[in-house]
Write a protein that holds these residues in place. Structure first.
Motif, PDB file in Angstrom:
ATOM      1  N   TRP A  60      13.676 -23.097 -15.805  1.00 54.48           N
ATOM      2  CA  TRP A  60      13.884 -24.894 -16.137  1.00 54.48           C
ATOM      3  C   TRP A  60      13.115 -25.694 -15.663  1.00 54.48           C
ATOM      4  CZ3 TRP A  60      12.981 -26.769 -10.348  1.00 54.48           C
ATOM      5  CH2 TRP A  60      12.649 -25.376 -10.010  1.00 54.48           C
ATOM      6  N   LYS A  61      13.429 -27.225 -15.236  1.00 52.71           N
ATOM      7  CA  LYS A  61      12.774 -27.892 -15.339  1.00 52.71           C
ATOM      8  C   LYS A  61      12.919 -29.042 -14.048  1.00 52.71           C
ATOM      9  CE  LYS A  61       9.701 -28.522 -19.759  1.00 52.71           C
ATOM     10  NZ  LYS A  61       9.400 -29.153 -20.196  1.00 52.71           N
ATOM     11  N   GLY A  62      12.391 -29.399 -13.189  1.00 51.54           N
ATOM     12  CA  GLY A  62      12.908 -30.649 -12.715  1.00 51.54           C
ATOM     13  C   GLY A  62      12.040 -31.605 -12.499  1.00 51.54           C
ATOM     14  N   LEU A  63      12.872 -33.097 -11.960  1.00 52.39           N
ATOM     15  CA  LEU A  63      11.706 -34.778 -11.874  1.00 52.39           C
ATOM     16  C   LEU A  63      13.116 -34.849 -10.846  1.00 52.39           C
ATOM     17  CD1 LEU A  63      12.505 -36.371 -14.815  1.00 52.39           C
ATOM     18  CD2 LEU A  63      14.505 -37.395 -13.676  1.00 52.39           C
ATOM     19  N   THR A  64      11.387 -35.538  -9.945  1.00 57.95           N
ATOM     20  CA  THR A  64      11.882 -36.120  -9.287  1.00 57.95           C
ATOM     21  C   THR A  64      11.102 -37.847  -9.074  1.00 57.95           C
ATOM     22  OG1 THR A  64      11.559 -34.519  -7.512  1.00 57.95           O
ATOM     23  CG2 THR A  64      11.660 -36.479  -6.284  1.00 57.95           C
ATOM     24  N   LEU A  65      13.054 -38.806  -8.475  1.00 54.91           N
ATOM     25  CA  LEU A  65      12.582 -40.536  -9.065  1.00 54.91           C
ATOM     26  C   LEU A  65      12.013 -41.363  -8.005  1.00 54.91           C
ATOM     27  CD1 LEU A  65      12.451 -43.032 -10.613  1.00 54.91           C
ATOM     28  CD2 LEU A  65      14.685 -42.699 -10.480  1.00 54.91           C
ATOM     29  N   ARG A  66      11.007 -41.564  -7.702  1.00 52.52           N
ATOM     30  CA  ARG A  66      10.606 -41.961  -6.196  1.00 52.52           C
ATOM     31  C   ARG A  66      10.626 -43.128  -6.491  1.00 52.52           C
ATOM     32  NH1 ARG A  66       7.337 -37.702  -7.188  1.00 52.52           N
ATOM     33  NH2 ARG A  66       7.792 -35.613  -5.770  1.00 52.52           N
ATOM     34  N   LEU A  67      11.335 -44.122  -5.157  1.00 52.20           N
ATOM     35  CA  LEU A  67      11.620 -45.969  -5.678  1.00 52.20           C
ATOM     36  C   LEU A  67      11.305 -46.333  -4.481  1.00 52.20           C
ATOM     37  CD1 LEU A  67      14.756 -46.296  -7.640  1.00 52.20           C
ATOM     38  CD2 LEU A  67      12.753 -46.617  -8.211  1.00 52.20           C
ATOM     39  N   PHE A  68      10.244 -47.358  -4.325  1.00 53.20           N
ATOM     40  CA  PHE A  68       9.932 -48.050  -2.140  1.00 53.20           C
ATOM     41  C   PHE A  68      11.051 -49.313  -2.869  1.00 53.20           C
ATOM     42  CE2 PHE A  68       7.527 -50.944   0.445  1.00 53.20           C
ATOM     43  CZ  PHE A  68       6.982 -49.937   1.019  1.00 53.20           C
ATOM     44  N   ASP A  69      11.679 -49.377  -1.704  1.00 51.18           N
ATOM     45  CA  ASP A  69      12.338 -50.733  -0.650  1.00 51.18           C
ATOM     46  C   ASP A  69      11.681 -51.229  -0.711  1.00 51.18           C
ATOM     47  OD1 ASP A  69      14.538 -52.826  -0.134  1.00 51.18           O
ATOM     48  OD2 ASP A  69      16.195 -51.068  -0.117  1.00 51.18           O
ATOM     49  N   ARG A  70      11.149 -52.742  -0.847  1.00 51.85           N
ATOM     50  CA  ARG A  70      10.579 -53.737  -0.570  1.00 51.85           C
ATOM     51  C   ARG A  70      11.136 -53.811   0.547  1.00 51.85           C
ATOM     52  NH1 ARG A  70       5.613 -53.724  -3.244  1.00 51.85           N
ATOM     53  NH2 ARG A  70       5.555 -53.367  -5.662  1.00 51.85           N
ATOM     54  N   GLU A  71      11.930 -54.534   0.618  1.00 43.48           N
ATOM     55  CA  GLU A  71      12.850 -54.635   1.951  1.00 43.48           C
ATOM     56  C   GLU A  71      13.269 -53.993   3.467  1.00 43.48           C
ATOM     57  OE1 GLU A  71      16.558 -56.644   1.178  1.00 43.48           O
ATOM     58  OE2 GLU A  71      15.835 -57.821  -0.809  1.00 43.48           O
ATOM     59  N   THR A  72      13.099 -52.637   2.808  1.00 44.45           N
ATOM     60  CA  THR A  72      13.454 -51.958   4.263  1.00 44.45           C
ATOM     61  C   THR A  72      12.294 -50.839   4.353  1.00 44.45           C
ATOM     62  OG1 THR A  72      13.706 -49.309   2.520  1.00 44.45           O
ATOM     63  CG2 THR A  72      16.095 -51.505   3.704  1.00 44.45           C
ATOM     64  N   ARG A  73      11.534 -50.964   2.575  1.00 45.48           N
ATOM     65  CA  ARG A  73       9.954 -50.462   3.149  1.00 45.48           C
ATOM     66  C   ARG A  73      10.334 -48.709   3.297  1.00 45.48           C
ATOM     67  NH1 ARG A  73       6.424 -53.932   2.640  1.00 45.48           N
ATOM     68  NH2 ARG A  73       4.557 -52.864   2.866  1.00 45.48           N
ATOM     69  N   GLN A  74      11.042 -48.303   2.476  1.00 42.37           N
ATOM     70  CA  GLN A  74      11.550 -46.898   2.528  1.00 42.37           C
ATOM     71  C   GLN A  74      11.557 -46.698   1.285  1.00 42.37           C
ATOM     72  OE1 GLN A  74      14.714 -44.932   5.462  1.00 42.37           O
ATOM     73  NE2 GLN A  74      15.029 -47.317   6.564  1.00 42.37           N
ATOM     74  N   TRP A  75      11.695 -45.420   1.054  1.00 41.73           N
ATOM     75  CA  TRP A  75      11.184 -44.247  -0.185  1.00 41.73           C
ATOM     76  C   TRP A  75      12.939 -43.746  -0.264  1.00 41.73           C
ATOM     77  CZ3 TRP A  75       8.037 -44.598  -4.098  1.00 41.73           C
ATOM     78  CH2 TRP A  75       6.696 -44.966  -3.592  1.00 41.73           C
ATOM     79  N   SER A  76      12.740 -44.435  -1.692  1.00 43.53           N
ATOM     80  CA  SER A  76      14.416 -43.191  -1.987  1.00 43.53           C
ATOM     81  C   SER A  76      13.894 -41.497  -3.251  1.00 43.53           C
ATOM     82  CB  SER A  76      15.412 -43.511  -2.714  1.00 43.53           C
ATOM     83  OG  SER A  76      15.018 -44.300  -3.736  1.00 43.53           O
ATOM     84  N   LEU A  77      14.056 -40.818  -2.952  1.00 47.54           N
ATOM     85  CA  LEU A  77      14.063 -39.686  -3.727  1.00 47.54           C
ATOM     86  C   LEU A  77      14.792 -39.601  -4.174  1.00 47.54           C
ATOM     87  CD1 LEU A  77      11.447 -39.889  -1.646  1.00 47.54           C
ATOM     88  CD2 LEU A  77      10.832 -37.226  -1.190  1.00 47.54           C
TER      89      LEU A  77
END
Length: 158
Positions: A60-77
């Motif tokens: 199997w393979k896995g994938l992570t998309l990480r996005l930085f929210d500039r307003e909250t200064r938090q990441w979503s993984l």
């Protein structure tokens, strides 16, 4: 405080050593260990990245998309596996003092779980990721998966 470049350390090629519980909710279950390869690249001038994890020994393979929210200064993984092709609910958080901690809600085998990801031990050549689940809203945690990242021999950090 978190910034769009918190995950710059992860860009490039890695060898990954996995250690995963055979039962994600049982603190006393055994462990399985296996290797993988990973590569990560930057998007949005550092405010996003994608990594692909290749686990040939398990098929199997896995994938992570990480996005930085500039307003909250938090990441979503955001994680997905080739086994299901589904995007799991994100974990949200930030880095402080060289350590990243991210939380979210999910289900595992029909049970509601609180999920925690922790990134630590970060250097140009190493990093560690851990996952833990809680069935009591974070009062207790079962660490059920860890990945130790190391740069392949002769591979420079980006």
């Amino acid at each position: 405080m978190s910034s769009p470049h918190d995950f710059d350390f992860l860009h490039g090629e890695w060898e990954v050593r996995h250690r995963r519980r055979t039962d994600f909710l049982d603190q006393d279950s055994g462990w399985e260990e296996f290797g993988a390869g990973s590569r990560c690249w930057s998007l949005f001038d550092g405010a996003a990245n994608i990594d692909e994890l290749d686990v040939p020994g398990q098929g199997w393979k896995g994938l992570t998309l990480r996005l930085f929210d500039r307003e909250t200064r938090q990441w979503s993984l955001n994680w997905s596996s080739s086994r299901s092709g589904k995007l799991f609910p994100p974990v949200i958080g930030r880095f402080e003092g060289g350590r990243g901690e991210f939380h979210g809600d999910d289900t595992h085998e029909g049970k509601d779980v609180r999920v925690r990801f922790v990134w630590s031990g970060i250097s140009a050549t190493t990093a560690r990721w851990e996952q833990a689940f809680s069935v009591d809203d974070g009062d207790t945690w079962v660490t059920n998966w860890s990945m130790d990242f190391s740069r392949p021999s002769g591979t420079p950090a980006p």
